[in-house]
Write a protein that holds these residues in place. Structure first.
Motif, PDB file in Angstrom:
ATOM      1  N   LEU A   1      58.156  44.550  -1.072  1.00  0.00           N
ATOM      2  CA  LEU A   1      56.870  44.834  -0.895  1.00  0.00           C
ATOM      3  C   LEU A   1      56.816  45.175   0.860  1.00  0.00           C
ATOM      4  O   LEU A   1      56.182  45.956   1.448  1.00  0.00           O
ATOM      5  CB  LEU A   1      55.652  44.129  -1.277  1.00  0.00           C
ATOM      6  N   ALA A   2      57.080  44.076   1.366  1.00  0.00           N
ATOM      7  CA  ALA A   2      57.232  44.164   2.954  1.00  0.00           C
ATOM      8  C   ALA A   2      58.103  45.133   3.343  1.00  0.00           C
ATOM      9  O   ALA A   2      57.591  45.984   4.403  1.00  0.00           O
ATOM     10  CB  ALA A   2      57.760  42.726   3.335  1.00  0.00           C
ATOM     11  N   GLN A   3      59.013  45.611   2.654  1.00  0.00           N
ATOM     12  CA  GLN A   3      60.132  46.650   3.196  1.00  0.00           C
ATOM     13  C   GLN A   3      59.275  47.984   3.038  1.00  0.00           C
ATOM     14  O   GLN A   3      59.289  48.810   4.017  1.00  0.00           O
ATOM     15  CB  GLN A   3      61.506  46.682   2.436  1.00  0.00           C
ATOM     16  N   ALA A   4      58.663  48.307   1.900  1.00  0.00           N
ATOM     17  CA  ALA A   4      57.929  49.388   1.808  1.00  0.00           C
ATOM     18  C   ALA A   4      56.830  49.626   2.825  1.00  0.00           C
ATOM     19  O   ALA A   4      56.531  50.558   3.196  1.00  0.00           O
ATOM     20  CB  ALA A   4      57.247  49.413   0.275  1.00  0.00           C
ATOM     21  N   ARG A   5      56.208  48.485   2.929  1.00  0.00           N
ATOM     22  CA  ARG A   5      54.973  48.514   3.983  1.00  0.00           C
ATOM     23  C   ARG A   5      55.461  48.874   5.555  1.00  0.00           C
ATOM     24  O   ARG A   5      54.908  49.413   6.163  1.00  0.00           O
ATOM     25  CB  ARG A   5      54.162  47.340   3.944  1.00  0.00           C
TER      26      ARG A   5
END
Length: 94
Positions: A71-75
């Motif tokens: 999720l952090a990588q996508a954001r």
């Protein structure tokens, strides 16, 4: 979109479900969620786009803590896209 390193969907144990609804946690669902987030939409919009509720995402985050890295990588990808667009507009004089 690829799942972050260490995120294993094979860890899903559908046999331990105690009579509830089967989980939607699958690679295709997570990929849709991450792709939407990488495009810069909100978590709520990403959940809608992937066909899950925000509470389902909350359950997944509790049950699969390794999902947080993805999720952090996508954001971060969304943030980088936005910065690149701003930079390009500035360089073009817009």
């Amino acid at each position: 979109m690829r799942l972050a390193k260490g995120l294993s969907l094979s860890a899903v144990n559908t046999t331990s479900n105690k009579g509830g609804r089967p989980t939607k946690f699958a690679a295709e669902m997570v990929d849709r969620l991450l792709e939407a987030l990488a495009d810069g939409v909100t978590l709520k919009q990403a959940c809608i786009a992937s066909g899950i509720s925000e509470s389902t995402l909350g359950d997944w985050r509790d049950r699969y803590p390794e999902l947080e890295a993805s999720l952090a990588q996508a954001r971060e990808q969304a943030r980088q896209k936005a910065l690149a667009g701003t930079k390009a507009a500035g360089e073009a004089g817009d």
